[in-house]
Design an enzyme around this catalytic site. Structure first.
Site, short mmCIF file in Angstrom:
data_model
loop_
_atom_site.label_atom_id
_atom_site.label_comp_id
_atom_site.label_asym_id
_atom_site.label_seq_id
_atom_site.Cartn_x
_atom_site.Cartn_y
_atom_site.Cartn_z
CD GLU A 1 11.10 -10.08 32.01
OE1 GLU A 1 11.91 -10.72 32.70
OE2 GLU A 1 9.89 -9.96 32.29
CG ASP B 1 9.58 -9.27 35.86
OD1 ASP B 1 10.67 -9.87 35.91
OD2 ASP B 1 8.66 -9.55 35.06
N1 LIG Z 1 13.29 -8.21 23.33
C1 LIG Z 1 13.94 -8.66 24.40
N2 LIG Z 1 13.44 -9.66 25.13
C2 LIG Z 1 14.10 -10.08 26.23
C3 LIG Z 1 15.31 -9.49 26.63
N3 LIG Z 1 15.71 -10.13 27.76
C4 LIG Z 1 14.80 -11.06 28.06
N4 LIG Z 1 13.80 -11.03 27.14
C5 LIG Z 1 12.60 -11.86 27.08
O1 LIG Z 1 11.77 -11.60 28.17
C6 LIG Z 1 10.88 -12.69 28.30
C7 LIG Z 1 10.62 -12.98 29.76
O2 LIG Z 1 9.65 -13.94 29.82
P1 LIG Z 1 9.12 -14.56 31.17
O3 LIG Z 1 10.26 -14.74 32.13
O4 LIG Z 1 8.31 -15.74 30.83
O5 LIG Z 1 8.24 -13.43 31.79
P2 LIG Z 1 6.97 -12.68 31.24
O6 LIG Z 1 6.52 -13.17 29.90
O7 LIG Z 1 7.26 -11.22 31.32
O8 LIG Z 1 5.89 -13.09 32.28
P3 LIG Z 1 5.73 -12.59 33.77
O9 LIG Z 1 7.02 -12.01 34.22
O10 LIG Z 1 5.34 -13.80 34.55
O11 LIG Z 1 4.63 -11.57 33.75
C8 LIG Z 1 11.49 -13.86 27.57
O12 LIG Z 1 10.74 -14.14 26.41
C9 LIG Z 1 12.87 -13.34 27.15
O13 LIG Z 1 13.29 -13.83 25.89
C10 LIG Z 1 15.82 -8.45 25.81
O14 LIG Z 1 16.90 -7.88 26.09
N5 LIG Z 1 15.12 -8.07 24.73
#
Ligand SMILES: Nc1nc2c(ncn2[C@@H]2O[C@H](COP(=O)(O)OP(=O)(O)OP(=O)(O)O)[C@@H](O)[C@H]2O)c(=O)[nH]1
Length: 235
Positions: free
Chosen positions: A157, A114
């Site tokens: 992600e 992740d």
């Molecule tokens: N650009 C992009 N962003 C994505 C995609 N799928 C998910 N996201 C973003 O990934 C982010 C995940 O955020 P969080 O779940 O808060 O996790 P994080 O910011 O990585 O924090 P931690 O996992 O706790 O380290 C969110 O802002 C989603 O909008 C994608 O396909 N493309």
């Protein structure tokens, strides 16, 4: 289809020529007329046959073309149904199926990765850059995975690496190599900063189920996040 109906004209000509042939008293002129009539109809029959063969050849070619298109379309559909459109790795449904299948045949190890603070990357550089980072990170994962590994995108992600017949210790080495690579150099799409990830690793015995393997890796991942991110934990 009634053959007599289809070749009515030819049947008439055939009957008439047989009548003529059966008679012995007709003049040469009559025999000649009958022969010409048979000749004319024979030529017509040849022309029609040639036309029908050409038409059927064309229809066969068209059928082959449509068949090929259908085959291609079916392959595209199958690909789209099982792959993530952004990264081209297995999508959630497909990777879960592969994991379950693998476990039913033997042991397997699973890595869940992740990206750390990915929301910040999106917020700072925009969503399109976030997409590029995801793709570049998948390339990094691929570069450090053995050929038999299956990479899947479970969520936004979050990625999984399935390692069939791997022991936990060997899977931890693969996870460590991915982790080290992310810390060694930034991704080319975002050269100004490191993109790191937290990784959880688990092991499933032959016959165990997807849920147990996944949950164990997920708990390890959760621990990695709670211990400050950018690390590999296993369970
Ligand atoms: N650009 C992009 N962003 C994505 C995609 N799928 C998910 N996201 C973003 O990934 C982010 C995940 O955020 P969080 O779940 O808060 O996790 P994080 O910011 O990585 O924090 P931690 O996992 O706790 O380290 C969110 O802002 C989603 O909008 C994608 O396909 N493309």
């Amino acid at each position: 289809m009634d053959l007599n109906e289809l070749f009515r004209e030819e049947s008439d000509v055939l009957n008439r020529s047989q009548d003529v042939a059966a008679q012995t008293t007709l003049s040469a002129e009559d025999y000649r007329d009958a022969l010409l009539m048979v000749n004319r109809h024979y030529q017509r029959l040849m022309r029609e046959t040639y036309r029908m063969i050409s038409r059927s050849d064309r229809a066969e070619r068209e059928l082959n073309r449509v068949n090929e298109q259908l085959h291609q379309l079916a392959q595209e559909l199958e690909y789209k149904a099982s792959h993530d459109p952004l990264t081209a790795v297995w999508n959630r449904g497909a990777i879960i199926q592969r994991i379950s299948q693998t476990l039913s045949n033997g042991a397997a190890a699973l890595i869940i990765l992740d990206i750390d603070h990915f929301k910040r990357i999106n917020d700072e550089f925009g969503h399109p850059m976030g997409d590029k980072v995801i793709c570049a990170l998948v390339s990094r994962i691929q570069a450090h995975c053995p050929a038999e590994a299956s990479i899947g995108r479970i969520g936004g992600e979050e990625f999984t690496v399935l390692l069939p017949h791997y022991r936990l210790s060997d899977a931890v080495i693969v996870a460590g190599a991915i982790h080290a690579s992310l810390n060694a150099s930034p991704l080319a799409v975002l050269p100004g900063q490191l993109v790191t990830a937290s990784l959880g690793v688990s092991y499933g015995k032959p016959g165990s189920d997807f849920e147990t393997l996944y949950n164990n890796a997920d708990v390890a991942l959760y621990d990695a996040k709670n211990h400050g991110r950018n690390r590999v934990f296993f369970r």
